[in-house]
Enzyme design. Structure first.
Site, PDB file in Angstrom:
ATOM      1  N   GLU A  56      29.818  43.950  30.252  1.00 43.05           N
ATOM      2  CA  GLU A  56      30.044  43.510  31.625  1.00 43.05           C
ATOM      3  C   GLU A  56      30.249  44.731  32.521  1.00 43.05           C
ATOM      4  O   GLU A  56      31.371  45.233  32.639  1.00 43.05           O
ATOM      5  CB  GLU A  56      31.291  42.630  31.693  1.00 43.05           C
ATOM      6  CG  GLU A  56      31.183  41.354  30.906  1.00 43.05           C
ATOM      7  CD  GLU A  56      32.088  40.279  31.491  1.00 43.05           C
ATOM      8  OE1 GLU A  56      31.560  39.246  31.885  1.00 43.05           O
ATOM      9  OE2 GLU A  56      33.304  40.496  31.579  1.00 43.05           O
ATOM     10  N   GLY A 104      31.398  33.972  35.063  1.00 44.23           N
ATOM     11  CA  GLY A 104      32.628  33.706  35.805  1.00 44.23           C
ATOM     12  C   GLY A 104      32.392  32.651  36.862  1.00 44.23           C
ATOM     13  O   GLY A 104      32.422  31.448  36.585  1.00 44.23           O
ATOM     14  N   GLY A 105      32.101  33.089  38.085  1.00 45.49           N
ATOM     15  CA  GLY A 105      31.977  32.173  39.223  1.00 45.49           C
ATOM     16  C   GLY A 105      31.078  30.968  38.977  1.00 45.49           C
ATOM     17  O   GLY A 105      31.451  29.831  39.295  1.00 45.49           O
ATOM     18  N   HIS A 119      38.666  42.259  28.976  1.00 42.60           N
ATOM     19  CA  HIS A 119      37.976  41.913  30.233  1.00 42.60           C
ATOM     20  C   HIS A 119      38.337  42.944  31.298  1.00 42.60           C
ATOM     21  O   HIS A 119      39.465  43.424  31.356  1.00 42.60           O
ATOM     22  CB  HIS A 119      38.379  40.504  30.688  1.00 42.60           C
ATOM     23  CG  HIS A 119      37.533  40.020  31.824  1.00 42.60           C
ATOM     24  ND1 HIS A 119      37.785  40.367  33.130  1.00 42.60           N
ATOM     25  CD2 HIS A 119      36.411  39.242  31.840  1.00 42.60           C
ATOM     26  CE1 HIS A 119      36.859  39.823  33.898  1.00 42.60           C
ATOM     27  NE2 HIS A 119      36.018  39.132  33.149  1.00 42.60           N
ATOM     28  N   GLY A 155      31.759  39.400  39.700  1.00 48.61           N
ATOM     29  CA  GLY A 155      32.254  38.728  40.898  1.00 48.61           C
ATOM     30  C   GLY A 155      31.708  39.314  42.189  1.00 48.61           C
ATOM     31  O   GLY A 155      32.213  39.019  43.270  1.00 48.61           O
ATOM     32  N   GLU A 213      39.061  42.786  34.308  1.00 46.63           N
ATOM     33  CA  GLU A 213      40.238  42.492  35.153  1.00 46.63           C
ATOM     34  C   GLU A 213      41.526  42.821  34.413  1.00 46.63           C
ATOM     35  O   GLU A 213      42.526  43.210  35.030  1.00 46.63           O
ATOM     36  CB  GLU A 213      40.179  41.023  35.624  1.00 46.63           C
ATOM     37  CG  GLU A 213      39.126  40.852  36.711  1.00 46.63           C
ATOM     38  CD  GLU A 213      38.427  39.502  36.742  1.00 46.63           C
ATOM     39  OE1 GLU A 213      38.973  38.525  36.185  1.00 46.63           O
ATOM     40  OE2 GLU A 213      37.320  39.436  37.316  1.00 46.63           O
ATOM     41  N   ASN A 257      34.127  31.874  31.814  1.00 44.59           N
ATOM     42  CA  ASN A 257      35.478  32.401  32.027  1.00 44.59           C
ATOM     43  C   ASN A 257      35.985  31.847  33.360  1.00 44.59           C
ATOM     44  O   ASN A 257      35.523  32.268  34.421  1.00 44.59           O
ATOM     45  CB  ASN A 257      35.425  33.941  32.057  1.00 44.59           C
ATOM     46  CG  ASN A 257      36.757  34.558  32.449  1.00 44.59           C
ATOM     47  OD1 ASN A 257      37.797  33.892  32.428  1.00 44.59           O
ATOM     48  ND2 ASN A 257      36.730  35.827  32.803  1.00 44.59           N
ATOM     49  N   TRP A 258      36.912  30.903  33.286  1.00 48.35           N
ATOM     50  CA  TRP A 258      37.362  30.221  34.503  1.00 48.35           C
ATOM     51  C   TRP A 258      38.402  31.048  35.263  1.00 48.35           C
ATOM     52  O   TRP A 258      38.809  30.674  36.350  1.00 48.35           O
ATOM     53  CB  TRP A 258      37.944  28.855  34.156  1.00 48.35           C
ATOM     54  CG  TRP A 258      36.931  27.883  33.614  1.00 48.35           C
ATOM     55  CD1 TRP A 258      35.587  28.081  33.464  1.00 48.35           C
ATOM     56  CD2 TRP A 258      37.183  26.544  33.152  1.00 48.35           C
ATOM     57  NE1 TRP A 258      34.992  26.954  32.938  1.00 48.35           N
ATOM     58  CE2 TRP A 258      35.951  25.996  32.728  1.00 48.35           C
ATOM     59  CE3 TRP A 258      38.326  25.743  33.027  1.00 48.35           C
ATOM     60  CZ2 TRP A 258      35.832  24.707  32.217  1.00 48.35           C
ATOM     61  CZ3 TRP A 258      38.223  24.456  32.528  1.00 48.35           C
ATOM     62  CH2 TRP A 258      36.981  23.940  32.121  1.00 48.35           C
ATOM     63  N   LYS A 259      38.852  32.131  34.678  1.00 47.06           N
ATOM     64  CA  LYS A 259      39.864  32.991  35.314  1.00 47.06           C
ATOM     65  C   LYS A 259      41.049  32.129  35.791  1.00 47.06           C
ATOM     66  O   LYS A 259      41.391  31.161  35.136  1.00 47.06           O
ATOM     67  CB  LYS A 259      39.240  33.802  36.437  1.00 47.06           C
ATOM     68  CG  LYS A 259      37.926  34.469  36.010  1.00 47.06           C
ATOM     69  CD  LYS A 259      37.458  35.515  36.961  1.00 47.06           C
ATOM     70  CE  LYS A 259      36.089  36.011  36.508  1.00 47.06           C
ATOM     71  NZ  LYS A 259      35.651  37.198  37.163  1.00 47.06           N
ATOM     72  N   SER A 268      27.940  38.379  37.371  1.00 48.49           N
ATOM     73  CA  SER A 268      27.207  37.599  38.377  1.00 48.49           C
ATOM     74  C   SER A 268      25.971  36.894  37.819  1.00 48.49           C
ATOM     75  O   SER A 268      24.941  36.799  38.491  1.00 48.49           O
ATOM     76  CB  SER A 268      26.833  38.483  39.574  1.00 48.49           C
ATOM     77  OG  SER A 268      28.010  38.974  40.208  1.00 48.49           O
TER      78      SER A 268
HETATM   79  C1  PEP Z   1      33.488  37.465  34.241  1.00 44.34           C
HETATM   80  O1  PEP Z   1      34.542  37.145  34.735  1.00 44.34           O
HETATM   81  O2  PEP Z   1      33.467  37.783  33.053  1.00 44.34           O
HETATM   82  C2  PEP Z   1      32.280  37.471  35.073  1.00 44.34           C
HETATM   83  C3  PEP Z   1      31.173  37.949  34.553  1.00 44.34           C
HETATM   84  O3  PEP Z   1      32.378  36.978  36.352  1.00 44.34           O
HETATM   85  P1  PEP Z   1      31.168  36.689  37.380  1.00 44.34           P
HETATM   86  O4  PEP Z   1      30.137  35.882  36.623  1.00 44.34           O
HETATM   87  O5  PEP Z   1      31.789  35.894  38.484  1.00 44.34           O
HETATM   88  O6  PEP Z   1      30.636  37.999  37.817  1.00 44.34           O
END
Ligand code: PEP
Length: 253
Positions: free
Chosen positions: A168, A235-236, A96, A174, A98, A9-11, A214
Site C-alpha cells: 500500500e 478502504g473507502g 497499516h 485515501g 495509518e 478495511n472499514w477503518k 484508492s
Molecule cells: C486502506 O485503508 O488500506 C486503503 C487502501 O484505503 P483507500 O482504499 O481508501 O485508499
C-alpha cells in the site's frame, strides 16, 4: 495457483448496526455471482461481533484492524490476540500506514504484533508501503524491502506461510491516487523476490500479495489482472456494498 483476496478495511466507520447492514448487503451480492476469491471484512472492534454474527454460515472472513503486542495485563484500552481469536477473527491487519504514521508504530513493535497474532492462530495481513517523497527520491524499493526484512526475518517458513502481504503506497491511500498497474506489479515482484530470498521460492510462490491504495470499481480490473497482484485491500470503496462488490467481481480468481 494462489487464490485472490479482496479485503475491506472499514477503518473508524460503521457502528455495530451499520456494519451488520453492510455485511448483509455484501452477502446478498455474493449470492448473485460465482466468486472464487476470499473476501475479508475488517470492521472496527465494536462492530466485530455483529459482523461475525452476520457472516455465520457464509464464506466471508472477518478480521480485526489492530491488536496489542502482549497477551494480557495492564494495558488500558488495548485488545489482545486471544480476545480476537475467541470472538471469531480469522485475520488481523498489522503495519497499516495509518498505524505506522499516525500512531508511530515501528518495525520492532510490529514484529511483536505479528508474533502474538501467529501464536494465537490469527492470520496477519502485513502492510508495507513507501511515502511519496521516498518514491520521488527513487527509494520505494529500498523502503519496502527494509519494512519486510525488519519484520519477516524473525519468522520460520511455516509462520511465513500464514502471512498475507499488502503493498500500500502511502501516497495512494485515501487520496484517490493509485499506483499504475505496472508500478504496482513491479513492487509486488520485488516483494516476492525478498520473500524468496529469505524463505525460498516454494514459500514465496504461495504468498498472497494484495495491492491497496484508492482501489475502486473503475481501476480494479486493470490492477487485479496485473501479474503478481493477488487481490486488493480496499478502504473507502469498501464502505458501499455496490462498489465493494464490483471490486470483488473484478477479481478473476
Ligand atoms: C486502506 O485503508 O488500506 C486503503 C487502501 O484505503 P483507500 O482504499 O481508501 O485508499
Amino acid at each position: 495457483m494462489r487464490k485472490n483476496i479482496v479485503a475491506g478495511n472499514w477503518k473508524m466507520n460503521k457502528d455495530h448496526s451499520e456494519g451488520a447492514r453492510l455485511t448483509e448487503e455484501i452477502l446478498g451480492g455474493l449470492k448473485e455471482r460465482d466468486v472464487s476469491c476470499e473476501v475479508i471484512l475488517f470492521p472496527a472492534f465494536t462492530t466485530l461481533p455483529s459482523v461475525i454474527d452476520a457472516v455465520k454460515g457464509s464464506d466471508l472472513s472477518v478480521g480485526a484492524q489492530n491488536l496489542y503486542s502482549e497477551g494480557e495485563g495492564a494495558f488500558t484500552g488495548e485488545i489482545s490476540a486471544g480476545m480476537l481469536k475467541n470472538l471469531g477473527c480469522k485475520y488481523v491487519l498489522i503495519g497499516h500506514s495509518e498505524r505506522r504514521h499516525i500512531f508511530g508504530e515501528d518495525s520492532a513493535f510490529l514484529s511483536k504484533k505479528l508474533r502474538i497474532a501467529l501464536d494465537n492462530g490469527i492470520l496477519p495481513l502485513f502492510c508495507v508501503g513507501e511515502l511519496l517523497e521516498q518514491r520521488e527520491a527513487g527509494k520505494a524499493g529500498e523502503v519496502v524491502e527494509k519494512q519486510l526484512r525488519d519484520v519477516l526475518n524473525g519468522l520460520d517458513g511455516d509462520e511465513m506461510s500464514s502471512v498475507t502481504i499488502a503493498y500500500e503506497p502511502v501516497w495512494a491511500i485515501g487520496t484517490g491516487k493509485t499506483a499504475t498497474a505496472s508500478d504496482a506489479a513491479n513492487m509486488h515482484l520485488l516483494i516476492r523476490g525478498v520473500i524468496e530470498n529469505i524463505f525460498g521460492s516454494k514459500i514465496s510462490q504461495r504468498i498472497v500479495i494484495v495491492y491497496g491504495g484508492s482501489v475502486n470499481p473503475a481501476n480494479a480490473a486493470e490492477l487485479l489482472s496485473a501479474p503478481d497482484i493477488d487481490g486488493a485491500l480496499v478502504g473507502g470503496a469498501a464502505l458501499i456494498a455496490d462498489s465493494f462488490l464490483e471490486i470483488i467481481y473484478a477479481s478473476g480468481r
